[in-house]
Scaffold this active site. Structure first.
Site, PDB file in Angstrom:
ATOM      1  N   CYS J  57       0.854  -1.184   0.000  1.00  0.00           N
ATOM      2  CA  CYS J  57       0.000   0.000   0.000  1.00  0.00           C
ATOM      3  C   CYS J  57       0.893   1.238   0.000  1.00  0.00           C
ATOM      4  O   CYS J  57       1.817   1.343   0.817  1.00  0.00           O
ATOM      5  CB  CYS J  57      -0.897  -0.008   1.235  1.00  0.00           C
ATOM      6  SG  CYS J  57      -1.831   1.520   1.441  1.00  0.00           S
ATOM      7  N   ASP J  64      -0.274  -5.769   0.198  1.00  0.00           N
ATOM      8  CA  ASP J  64      -1.534  -6.085  -0.465  1.00  0.00           C
ATOM      9  C   ASP J  64      -1.342  -7.354  -1.293  1.00  0.00           C
ATOM     10  O   ASP J  64      -0.227  -7.654  -1.725  1.00  0.00           O
ATOM     11  CB  ASP J  64      -1.964  -4.935  -1.385  1.00  0.00           C
ATOM     12  CG  ASP J  64      -2.545  -3.771  -0.614  1.00  0.00           C
ATOM     13  OD1 ASP J  64      -3.243  -3.999   0.383  1.00  0.00           O
ATOM     14  OD2 ASP J  64      -2.279  -2.621  -1.015  1.00  0.00           O
TER      15      ASP J  64
END
Ligand SMILES: [Ca+2]
Ligand SMILES: [Ca+2]
Ligand SMILES: [Ca+2]
Ligand SMILES: [Ca+2]
Ligand SMILES: [Ca+2]
Ligand SMILES: [Ca+2]
Ligand SMILES: [Ca+2]
Ligand SMILES: [Ca+2]
Ligand SMILES: [Ca+2]
Ligand SMILES: [Ca+2]
Ligand SMILES: [Ca+2]
Ligand SMILES: [Ca+2]
Ligand SMILES: [Ca+2]
Ligand SMILES: [Ca+2]
Ligand SMILES: [Ca+2]
Ligand SMILES: [Ca+2]
Lengths: 159, 159, 159, 159, 159, 159, 159, 159, 159, 159
Positions: J57, J64
């Site tokens: 992120c 992620d």
């Protein structure tokens, strides 16, 4: 809708929950935290499912992926889940064989929590067309505690 | 097609079933009700599946969701299902940790019904990419009673 | 392709099988029939799956639906399946609570057949967002008989 | 790519394997054959799954269909699979009730093979909206042998 | 992102891992290799899933296919996975019956590893409309070790 | 619960529905019957799903099995379903190749019903490890009629 | 938690919603009710899924079951869902063929609502081993409206 | 039950069907055979599903596996299925890239059959954690022919 | 592992992302925020799946639950996902009918984002045994944009 | 069994395939490679499925995860798959929003390959209980090319 008043549950001493944190760079840098277990007079099972685990192959440096399921029966302590998440994330740039990595995670939790019982199911993504799963538990499952199967589906190739 | 005549089954004393009710604002405001169990000379299992459970995180006030499955073997009493529904709904604006909330529901039912045996499986929606499940039972399952597994599928991320 | 010659298996005394019948209007009007069990020196399990069961709510008269699975181990008798079908159909306009209705069906069969063992799993359609399942067996399952799980999937709302 | 040399495994005495055969007209006309079991000092399970079984209703002559799963632990003999296939096919124009037909198949195999243990799961297609399953085993499963569940899904109507 | 430093785990003596290899032409030509097991004071299960297995029919030379699942509990040694992959590949032009082939693989591994326990589930593709599965284990499963079911779905024909 | 009064819907002329019948020995012996379609001013689709189809291989006489799905849009006639069932059953001892058999069934229905449109999906059980599916329709699907996909799952071997 | 104030949405004129009702004895006795559609300047699809439908066979009086899915695009009116439920329930003791019954339900709704478009998918439980599905729509689907497939799985017998 | 009389369908000229054959050693050694298509005045689709395909990587010699689905609309000829099976088997020791191998199979069939239309979906087992699928068709699908989707599920790793 | 440097993507003006927030008490109290869309010269679809939606019945105050899927093609703006989450959460104590609530969410997003296209699929949990789904889109889907189906499974009762 | 002789297919110029490589530290450090497409006179689709994608992120540095499916129709070039794997791996420590990251991957491939057509489906793991999917294609799909749907299942929470 405001936040409910803070419960008196030991979470006040935590250093990571509800605060900005950075990702630890290795398992050694991660700080697993624990809080007193609620209902310490009862034997319940807590299951964490972590489909976002990744580490590195110790030989080639190539990323490995696994779907992990951790079950444990707390005694005096439960693990704080944000710190567990950060601990698992810390393997991101760590090299370890599948078997070693899987058992290390379980061992670290056993050392921290001294639980009644703990097990890990590590379902690794296939390499060479053939995945490895690793299953370990700290001892015979305690009697009288409800421990459902993990039921992670097997790998089946294509078709 | 008219309604069959009312059975003589203890439901006459109920205050909520078949009557307009309002949603209780908290677990403390909810009134769990019980009726005499039919077939009290037999040991059968009753399973409630409640995929519409929601509560609040005690720290952030953020809504949490869970899929609950409650199994119990009645002794003298069964819980009246509309009152159970209202009791579960009453957690809607209540703040509690996953572990505490799950065990509290089971405990309340045990206190009301004094059943032969009861268990709860609480399957919480993922937070931080990692769901928590909580499993608790009131004791060793009674012998000779048929208790099927709950078989709620595990979380598997995407793909 | 003509019909094979009629076997000498006790079916000659049956009043409903292979003959036109009318739907019985209530469980009291239904005639459950039995025939001598084949292989009476062996212990096998017979499973009936009845996804077409419906009855009425005793309080509101509203239709209820259930998926039933009945398992039993015959002793001297087996139930004739057409008469079982008609018996289950006879609950169509009968009012009974979920728990009572489920156990009544099992009880009636036990009285007729005096089987080694019998159980019923009654999986009711949700009311108030929350289905009830009822599980009952006549006793501890007999040793040495193969009794597979029923494996009816749980309710999961939507999504 | 030529065929490997023929193994010395008892298959030389077989009358049907690897030869043109005709479908036997009835179970009495079928010739089940056996060969010496490999690894006779070990206890392994052999599972046959036969989704292509069909017979006739003894009363109406109407075709019936079943999905069969046969598990057995060989002692001195294993069944030759082509002869088993032909034996199952021979029920095509044979009339028998579900329970009798299912147990007959198992019995015939037990007589031929004298196995350590054998079971059959017969999952019949629904008649009258309600299928019958028949489960039989020759005795208590032998200890120390791995016997996975058959896990044939239940019937669920529509929707 | 460079490769992590090589661990001191016995992999230095391996002749195939991390090196170019050629496919062995037969099981006799394959070299199964082993390394010291990590965590030799613990009992964990290692599962290999091999959906890419193929051999030849000893009678017709026709290719056969199987989905294999191998479970074992290491004692002093674990199998090196690339050598296992090459071993399984070496059956590609080897003729063997289903039962013999399945048990041979297990036997070879038992001889190499002398594990606490080992089992194989061999799920062969259908021939003649009827697949054969073979299940073997080296002995009674060890107590206190977690051994999940293999849960490979049964064959179901079409529809 | 008595039978409702008989509707005036053309079913009075039928020779098989609601009467004892014998299985026709071949497609030539079967009598497909039709009744006037209800709602002849509307275009609706009728789907028959027939998982119990079996015929013989014309070369070897070996039984073949198929899962059939037949879709059609009636014009003036609908097929009477019991006669369709008997017609499909009549292939039980009939030899025909997969492609020919599948199209013959569709052709016979088109000749009888002269429908707006008709299609057949024939999903045959695997032979030689490789199933054949046959798909045929009588023409371009009519516009403005709702024709859902058949969605029969593909064959996938094992694993 | 009290009930929100009543919206001004036409529901005040309804005679059944939020009031005790009795089950209508036949479709003729049922009162389908409608309210002004919200967002009448928009074209949206409303889908009702009714897995609890049952009627009677007009010839034998035997109960039939169906899983119904009704899709429609409102113009000026939407159907009130409790009245729809009661309407569907009113077929419980009504005799009608599958095709006629399915189209009648759709026709009645079209007459009441005069919708932009409507369709029904009726998935009947198998009779004679072979289910019938009926699909009808009131016309070509309107352009620019989103109409997802119904995706009700096909019947597949056993196995 | 004897074999039906041989149909006059062109199969008399075949050299492999119903006769002992050996596995061809390479695609060049395989003999694809064709017979006149039945119903040459109709456009139907024939689908072969071949989950038992394997070839070699041209660079490393390592075995590759694929699940193949071949769809075609015959014009004057259909492929004889045993010869197709042997042709596919002939890739067993043949080295080719995924894309080249997939298209070669389709091309060979197009050359033999000159069909109205043909496509292949080749679903390769993952290598490097990432499978490749190849999809090719000989041209725009013909209008008015029913061509269902292949619907082979995607690869999803673990969990 | 430290956080990467902040991108220059418009997120600096956001008031909720990456900051502590409280749950808005109603849709009117929620602040939906937007940021400039990346790749504004391209037409891509963004899909949000929200299985945690809950609101209140406007008549009874009883909680309702829905599984929502929102698809849109951005023009100049994208919605900030934390603000969308808070907006959806704000319906928690808001009373609205299913149809009105579903369309309101879509409308609010259209007003904020002025997207090329937007649709909502709202899959509500069953009430009265019969769920309602609502499907709306802002207009004909744009050509040349890839819009996969939502494929939320239908409700199927039990069994 | 030795490796087949090396084909003359442009792979000789590759710098990474069949050679030891290190993981690139960022997308900028990765070297995507291409080779001449086989069958350049044909339009086929190549699908890569990558369930092992992870990035960071950009705001919080938190990992992620996504399941990616990439489809493209080659013109003169195909991407070399090992280099694609390394390119995707290079996002491991790269910060990017879901939408930007997804489209960047597709864009890079379009620039390298100048394909007839390309699309990406990016299925991100849930954050805040709500996953984001991103779908982009380079233009209207080419006519006459077969492009199956990706059919990645939606997220469904728990239960
Ligand atoms: Ca399992
Ligand atoms: Ca389970
Ligand atoms: Ca995954
Ligand atoms: Ca189960
Ligand atoms: Ca859900
Ligand atoms: Ca099971
Ligand atoms: Ca149903
Ligand atoms: Ca299982
Ligand atoms: Ca499909
Ligand atoms: Ca496979
Ligand atoms: Ca579909
Ligand atoms: Ca079947
Ligand atoms: Ca699909
Ligand atoms: Ca769909
Ligand atoms: Ca059902
Ligand atoms: Ca789909």
């Amino acid at each position: 809708m405001s936040a409910p008043s803070r419960p008196d549950d030991g979470s006040q001493t935590l250093t990571q929950l509800g605060k900005p944190t950075i990702q630890p760079a290795s398992p050694e840098d991660a700080t697993l935290e624990r809080v007193p277990a609620p209902y310490r007079d009862r034997r319940y099972l807590v299951r964490f499912t972590a489909p976002e685990f990744t580490s590195l192959c110790p030989v080639t440096g190539q990323p490995d992926f696994a779907h992990l399921v951790i079950d444990y029966v707390p005694d005096q302590w439960i693990v704080e889940s944000k710190s567990l998440k950060l601990f698992l994330t810390s393997f991101r740039n760590h090299g370890a064989f599948h078997e070693a990595c899987s058992v290390q995670i379980a061992t670290t939790l056993v050392d921290l929590l001294n639980p009644v019982w703990l097990r890990i199911g590590a379902y690794w993504y296939p390499r060479g067309g053939m995945p490895i799963d690793v299953f370990w538990q700290s001892g015979t499952p305690p009697e009288g505690v409800w421990i459902p199967p993990q039921d992670v589906p097997g790998y089946r190739g294509r078709g």
